[in-house]
Write a protein that holds these residues in place. Structure first.
Motif, PDB file in Angstrom:
ATOM      1  N   VAL A 170     -10.564 -14.901  29.079  1.00  0.00           N
ATOM      2  CA  VAL A 170     -10.702 -13.631  29.791  1.00  0.00           C
ATOM      3  C   VAL A 170     -12.135 -13.503  30.297  1.00  0.00           C
ATOM      4  CG1 VAL A 170     -11.234 -12.396  27.642  1.00  0.00           C
ATOM      5  CG2 VAL A 170     -10.417 -11.123  29.631  1.00  0.00           C
ATOM      6  N   LEU A 171     -12.286 -13.114  31.552  1.00  0.00           N
ATOM      7  CA  LEU A 171     -13.615 -12.972  32.147  1.00  0.00           C
ATOM      8  C   LEU A 171     -14.066 -11.528  31.971  1.00  0.00           C
ATOM      9  CD1 LEU A 171     -13.079 -15.091  35.384  1.00  0.00           C
ATOM     10  CD2 LEU A 171     -13.751 -15.820  33.090  1.00  0.00           C
ATOM     11  N   ASP A 172     -14.707 -11.265  30.847  1.00  0.00           N
ATOM     12  CA  ASP A 172     -15.101  -9.911  30.476  1.00  0.00           C
ATOM     13  C   ASP A 172     -16.592  -9.900  30.183  1.00  0.00           C
ATOM     14  OD1 ASP A 172     -14.767  -7.233  29.881  1.00  0.00           O
ATOM     15  OD2 ASP A 172     -12.982  -7.591  28.643  1.00  0.00           O
ATOM     16  N   ASN A 173     -17.156  -8.703  29.971  1.00  0.00           N
ATOM     17  CA  ASN A 173     -18.575  -8.645  29.641  1.00  0.00           C
ATOM     18  C   ASN A 173     -18.800  -9.094  28.196  1.00  0.00           C
ATOM     19  OD1 ASN A 173     -18.418  -6.267  27.810  1.00  0.00           O
ATOM     20  ND2 ASN A 173     -17.843  -5.186  29.699  1.00  0.00           N
ATOM     21  N   GLU A 174     -20.034  -9.398  27.865  1.00  0.00           N
ATOM     22  CA  GLU A 174     -20.331  -9.974  26.558  1.00  0.00           C
ATOM     23  C   GLU A 174     -19.979  -9.023  25.420  1.00  0.00           C
ATOM     24  OE1 GLU A 174     -20.856 -12.420  23.778  1.00  0.00           O
ATOM     25  OE2 GLU A 174     -21.150 -13.091  25.845  1.00  0.00           O
ATOM     26  N   ARG A 175     -20.112  -7.741  25.657  1.00  0.00           N
ATOM     27  CA  ARG A 175     -19.771  -6.777  24.617  1.00  0.00           C
ATOM     28  C   ARG A 175     -18.290  -6.863  24.258  1.00  0.00           C
ATOM     29  NH1 ARG A 175     -20.985  -0.262  25.061  1.00  0.00           N
ATOM     30  NH2 ARG A 175     -20.165   0.329  23.000  1.00  0.00           N
ATOM     31  N   GLN A 176     -17.446  -6.989  25.271  1.00  0.00           N
ATOM     32  CA  GLN A 176     -16.015  -7.100  25.014  1.00  0.00           C
ATOM     33  C   GLN A 176     -15.653  -8.470  24.434  1.00  0.00           C
ATOM     34  OE1 GLN A 176     -13.510  -4.842  25.126  1.00  0.00           O
ATOM     35  NE2 GLN A 176     -15.146  -3.354  25.444  1.00  0.00           N
ATOM     36  N   LEU A 177     -16.313  -9.529  24.914  1.00  0.00           N
ATOM     37  CA  LEU A 177     -16.048 -10.859  24.372  1.00  0.00           C
ATOM     38  C   LEU A 177     -16.379 -10.912  22.884  1.00  0.00           C
ATOM     39  CD1 LEU A 177     -17.408 -13.178  27.215  1.00  0.00           C
ATOM     40  CD2 LEU A 177     -15.033 -12.594  26.726  1.00  0.00           C
ATOM     41  N   ALA A 178     -17.455 -10.231  22.493  1.00  0.00           N
ATOM     42  CA  ALA A 178     -17.839 -10.190  21.082  1.00  0.00           C
ATOM     43  C   ALA A 178     -16.814  -9.432  20.249  1.00  0.00           C
ATOM     44  CB  ALA A 178     -19.221  -9.536  20.941  1.00  0.00           C
ATOM     45  N   ARG A 179     -16.019  -8.597  20.889  1.00  0.00           N
ATOM     46  CA  ARG A 179     -14.937  -7.894  20.198  1.00  0.00           C
ATOM     47  C   ARG A 179     -13.713  -8.782  20.060  1.00  0.00           C
ATOM     48  NH1 ARG A 179     -11.110  -3.330  23.021  1.00  0.00           N
ATOM     49  NH2 ARG A 179      -9.765  -2.882  21.228  1.00  0.00           N
ATOM     50  N   TRP A 180     -13.385  -9.528  21.136  1.00  0.00           N
ATOM     51  CA  TRP A 180     -12.146 -10.298  21.138  1.00  0.00           C
ATOM     52  C   TRP A 180     -12.227 -11.556  20.286  1.00  0.00           C
ATOM     53  CZ3 TRP A 180      -8.889  -6.992  22.415  1.00  0.00           C
ATOM     54  CH2 TRP A 180      -9.000  -6.177  23.537  1.00  0.00           C
ATOM     55  N   ARG A 181     -13.379 -12.214  20.263  1.00  0.00           N
ATOM     56  CA  ARG A 181     -13.487 -13.485  19.526  1.00  0.00           C
ATOM     57  C   ARG A 181     -13.093 -13.342  18.051  1.00  0.00           C
ATOM     58  NH1 ARG A 181     -18.370 -14.358  22.638  1.00  0.00           N
ATOM     59  NH2 ARG A 181     -17.986 -15.920  24.259  1.00  0.00           N
ATOM     60  N   PRO A 182     -13.710 -12.420  17.296  1.00  0.00           N
ATOM     61  CA  PRO A 182     -13.323 -12.311  15.882  1.00  0.00           C
ATOM     62  C   PRO A 182     -11.893 -11.856  15.675  1.00  0.00           C
ATOM     63  CG  PRO A 182     -14.889 -10.578  16.489  1.00  0.00           C
ATOM     64  CD  PRO A 182     -14.849 -11.539  17.627  1.00  0.00           C
ATOM     65  N   LEU A 183     -11.336 -11.120  16.634  1.00  0.00           N
ATOM     66  CA  LEU A 183      -9.955 -10.667  16.511  1.00  0.00           C
ATOM     67  C   LEU A 183      -8.999 -11.858  16.556  1.00  0.00           C
ATOM     68  CD1 LEU A 183      -8.278  -8.008  16.332  1.00  0.00           C
ATOM     69  CD2 LEU A 183      -8.013  -8.173  18.816  1.00  0.00           C
ATOM     70  N   LEU A 184      -9.204 -12.751  17.527  1.00  0.00           N
ATOM     71  CA  LEU A 184      -8.372 -13.945  17.623  1.00  0.00           C
ATOM     72  C   LEU A 184      -8.629 -14.879  16.440  1.00  0.00           C
ATOM     73  CD1 LEU A 184      -8.505 -14.819  21.440  1.00  0.00           C
ATOM     74  CD2 LEU A 184      -6.873 -13.366  20.213  1.00  0.00           C
ATOM     75  N   ALA A 185      -9.899 -15.002  16.055  1.00  0.00           N
ATOM     76  CA  ALA A 185     -10.250 -15.885  14.941  1.00  0.00           C
ATOM     77  C   ALA A 185      -9.581 -15.429  13.647  1.00  0.00           C
ATOM     78  CB  ALA A 185     -11.756 -15.936  14.772  1.00  0.00           C
ATOM     79  N   LYS A 186      -9.589 -14.131  13.395  1.00  0.00           N
ATOM     80  CA  LYS A 186      -8.991 -13.592  12.166  1.00  0.00           C
ATOM     81  C   LYS A 186      -7.501 -13.912  12.093  1.00  0.00           C
ATOM     82  CE  LYS A 186      -8.444  -9.278   9.549  1.00  0.00           C
ATOM     83  NZ  LYS A 186      -8.729  -7.813   9.543  1.00  0.00           N
TER      84      LYS A 186
END
Length: 279
Positions: A170-186
């Motif tokens: 997803v091409l999103d801003n860094e603030r949102q990317l920092a939200r999505w990464r741990p969600l998928l990782a978990k």
């Protein structure tokens, strides 16, 4: 370095998104394709032959890049009873395109893995359930790939698991990317804790106390068409330090060089001695 500069119009029309969006994000965007094949290494470690799967689907520029690099690769000789022998192995590698301005892209081979062993000599999946897609990520149409690293014990159980890297589609801003990464990782880690593996019955490492395994888990929306040989845009994530794996161990493969769901052993396989770019 055996890299190519190619024009957007001739080879990367499918990654036009690389030329749009916020400047900071645009600088970090990449486009890549994961290719597979087979390689045969001579007793002296030189490349005897190689085949790229579905070569007819691979862009001409990418095929030329591979051809110019692979013949320069040199591997550590494979020994059987102390004598060097020819060896054949499955391989996979990631080709990456990075924007360099003026609608030009630099392409190169960024990571690879070279399998080892016959059936029964490598670790394999016994039971594996796919992780649940986080509902909030699915609703937001967030896509990404979680690269898991696992430590497997003598009973085939997962003793440790960590998300080594999370690349976002997803091409999103860094603030949102920092939200999505741990969600998928978990979500990926929760599923991986329940996996079990078949241990090697013979070959090198059969008596080890632990085995290390990488598994990429892709989260995507809807069915995917055959995208082999197609460029995909993504935002690479940072690599997570792993105390129980890092430190003195020889790593022979790259985290993002495996197809989704495929397993590999990062400290096993053919040992490439020269750079991937053939320099």
């Amino acid at each position: 370095m055996k890299r190519f500069l190619i024009g957007l119009s001739c080879a990367l029309l499918s990654v036009a998104a690389l030329a749009t969006g916020p400047t900071a994000l645009r600088k970090r965007m990449q486009a890549s394709m994961l290719l597979t094949g087979t390689i045969v290494v001579a007793p002296d470690g030189s490349v005897r032959s190689y085949v790229i799967d579905h070569a007819e689907k691979v862009p001409k520029d990418v095929g030329s890049l591979i051809e110019r690099n692979v013949w320069q690769w040199k591997f550590a000789p494979v020994l059987v009873n102390g004598a060097p022998v020819a060896a054949e192995a499955k391989m996979s590698f990631r080709v990456v395109a990075k924007p360099v301005g003026d609608d030009k892209f630099s392409i190169g081979i960024s990571g690879a893995q070279f399998g080892e062993g016959s059936p029964g000599q490598s670790i394999s999946i016994r039971e594996m359930s796919w992780p649940a897609y986080p509902a909030v990520a699915a609703r937001a149409r967030v896509e990404g790939t979680v690269y898991l690293l696992l430590r497997v014990g003598r009973q085939g159980e997962v003793k440790e698991v960590v998300a080594e890297q999370v690349n976002m589609g997803v091409l999103d801003n860094e603030r949102q990317l920092a939200r999505w990464r741990p969600l998928l990782a978990k979500a990926a880690i929760a599923a991986a804790r329940k996996w079990t593996f078949n241990l090697p019955a013979s070959g090198r490492g059969v008596d080890d106390d632990n085995w290390f395994v990488r598994v990429p888990i892709g989260f995507g929306i809807g069915p995917r068409a055959d995208d082999y040989g197609q460029w995909e845009v993504y935002i690479p994530g940072p690599r997570q330090p792993i105390p129980w794996f890092d430190g003195g161990r020889q790593v022979l493969s790259s985290a993002d060089a495996s197809p989704d769901g495929a397993i590999s052993q990062p400290d096993r396989g053919l040992n490439l001695l020269t750079p991937l770019d053939g320099a």
